[in-house]
Design a protein around this motif. Structure first.
Motif, short mmCIF file in Angstrom:
data_model
loop_
_atom_site.label_atom_id
_atom_site.label_comp_id
_atom_site.label_asym_id
_atom_site.label_seq_id
_atom_site.Cartn_x
_atom_site.Cartn_y
_atom_site.Cartn_z
N ALA A 153 0.82 -1.21 0.00
CA ALA A 153 0.00 0.00 0.00
C ALA A 153 0.86 1.26 0.00
O ALA A 153 0.58 2.21 -0.74
CB ALA A 153 -0.93 -0.01 1.20
N SER A 154 1.90 1.27 0.82
CA SER A 154 2.73 2.48 0.90
C SER A 154 3.45 2.75 -0.42
O SER A 154 3.65 3.91 -0.80
CB SER A 154 3.75 2.33 2.03
N SER A 155 3.82 1.69 -1.14
CA SER A 155 4.47 1.87 -2.44
C SER A 155 3.51 2.47 -3.46
O SER A 155 3.90 3.31 -4.28
CB SER A 155 5.01 0.54 -2.96
N GLN A 176 -7.26 5.96 -0.79
CA GLN A 176 -8.46 5.22 -1.19
C GLN A 176 -8.17 4.32 -2.39
O GLN A 176 -8.58 3.16 -2.43
CB GLN A 176 -9.59 6.20 -1.53
N GLN A 177 -7.45 4.87 -3.38
CA GLN A 177 -7.10 4.08 -4.56
C GLN A 177 -6.17 2.92 -4.19
O GLN A 177 -6.31 1.81 -4.70
CB GLN A 177 -6.44 4.98 -5.61
N CYS A 187 -5.28 -2.82 -3.39
CA CYS A 187 -4.80 -3.93 -2.56
C CYS A 187 -5.89 -4.98 -2.38
O CYS A 187 -5.61 -6.18 -2.43
CB CYS A 187 -4.34 -3.40 -1.20
N VAL A 188 -7.12 -4.53 -2.17
CA VAL A 188 -8.22 -5.48 -1.98
C VAL A 188 -8.46 -6.29 -3.26
O VAL A 188 -8.61 -7.52 -3.22
CB VAL A 188 -9.51 -4.74 -1.56
N LEU A 189 -8.48 -5.61 -4.41
CA LEU A 189 -8.69 -6.32 -5.67
C LEU A 189 -7.54 -7.27 -5.97
O LEU A 189 -7.75 -8.41 -6.42
CB LEU A 189 -8.84 -5.31 -6.81
N GLY A 190 -6.32 -6.82 -5.71
CA GLY A 190 -5.16 -7.68 -5.94
C GLY A 190 -5.19 -8.91 -5.05
O GLY A 190 -4.90 -10.03 -5.49
N LEU A 197 -7.88 -10.27 -3.78
CA LEU A 197 -8.98 -11.12 -4.22
C LEU A 197 -8.58 -11.97 -5.42
O LEU A 197 -8.85 -13.18 -5.45
CB LEU A 197 -10.20 -10.25 -4.57
N ILE A 198 -7.92 -11.35 -6.39
CA ILE A 198 -7.47 -12.11 -7.56
C ILE A 198 -6.47 -13.18 -7.15
O ILE A 198 -6.53 -14.33 -7.61
CB ILE A 198 -6.86 -11.15 -8.60
N SER A 199 -5.54 -12.81 -6.28
CA SER A 199 -4.55 -13.78 -5.80
C SER A 199 -5.22 -14.92 -5.05
O SER A 199 -4.82 -16.09 -5.19
CB SER A 199 -3.53 -13.08 -4.89
N ALA A 200 -6.24 -14.59 -4.25
CA ALA A 200 -6.93 -15.63 -3.48
C ALA A 200 -7.61 -16.64 -4.39
O ALA A 200 -7.60 -17.85 -4.11
CB ALA A 200 -7.96 -14.98 -2.55
N ILE A 201 -8.19 -16.16 -5.49
CA ILE A 201 -8.84 -17.07 -6.43
C ILE A 201 -7.82 -18.03 -7.05
O ILE A 201 -8.04 -19.24 -7.14
CB ILE A 201 -9.58 -16.28 -7.52
N ILE A 202 -6.67 -17.47 -7.44
CA ILE A 202 -5.63 -18.30 -8.06
C ILE A 202 -5.06 -19.29 -7.05
O ILE A 202 -4.88 -20.48 -7.34
CB ILE A 202 -4.51 -17.40 -8.62
N VAL A 203 -4.78 -18.81 -5.84
CA VAL A 203 -4.21 -19.68 -4.81
C VAL A 203 -5.18 -20.80 -4.44
O VAL A 203 -4.78 -21.96 -4.26
CB VAL A 203 -3.84 -18.85 -3.56
#
Length: 209
Positions: A80-82, A91-92, A97-100, A102-108
């Motif tokens: 997030a800090s990066s 906010q962005q 981070c949440v979308l990233g 979520l996508i990672s969770a689906i793949i994992v």
């Protein structure tokens, strides 16, 4: 919950007495205690065989807590800090981070399906794709990634340890002269903190689970 017993000094130094001792220490058990070995010892050992039923103790909350502990750290915070550092608002950065995640969770979750069904680890599952010898390549890549990740985690931990030393020793630590060239991208304080943290981590590395 089982208690973790720290190795003694004799246990930590024993593997380094000779080459044979080190090979014996690094070698995994051929089979879980009280069970017969499955197949040739060249391709099978305790760590590669299916997890015995009595060791399948994780329930629905263990895995989410594991991933939470994995991400709730300095490396996770840096994501997030990066993003904020490159110009995003908080906010962005939060939404990204949440979308990233979520996508990672689906793949994992998809990748974990074979392990859940057959209770096998990554090295064995890789054989189903590339064969017995071809899987060595993926195991090698995984080992390289682990080494790099271990270094990154230790580097972040060393920076935190350096901050702790600054709080304890004040200007004595803060004004310590740097003996390394600017091109090294690391200071003497950081390097010392890195090795000190590595020494703290070493007993846990020698704990084979």
């Amino acid at each position: 919950m089982a208690r973790i017993r720290m190795p003694t000094r004799a246990e930590m130094t024993a593997p380094f007495q000779s080459r044979a001792a080190f090979k014996e220490w690094a070698k995994a058990s051929e089979a879980p205690e009280g069970r017969a070995r499955i197949g040739d010892s060249r391709w099978s050992n305790k760590d590669l065989e299916p997890t015995p039923p009595e060791q399948r103790t994780w329930t629905w909350y263990n895995l989410p807590l594991y991933w939470f502990s994995n991400m709730f750290g300095t490396t996770g915070w840096n994501v997030a800090s990066s993003l904020i550092a490159v110009g995003l608002t908080w906010q962005q950065a939060f939404v990204s981070c949440v979308l990233g995640a979520l996508i990672s969770a689906i793949i994992v979750t998809g990748m974990a399906r074979p392990g859940v069904m057959y209770h096998l680890g990554y090295p064995v599952l890789a054989r189903s794709v590339m064969g017995m010898y071809g899987s060595y390549f993926f195991v090698f890549i995984r080992a390289v990634v682990c080494i790099i990740w271990y270094g990154i985690q230790t580097y972040y931990g060393a920076n935190l340890l350096s901050v702790c030393f600054r709080c304890v020793f004040g200007n004595s630590w803060n004004n310590w002269a740097n003996a390394l060239p600017a091109g090294a991208d690391v200071t003497s304080k950081q390097l010392l903190a890195f090795f000190l943290l590595w020494l703290i981590e070493f007993p846990f590395v020698s704990k084979h689970t």
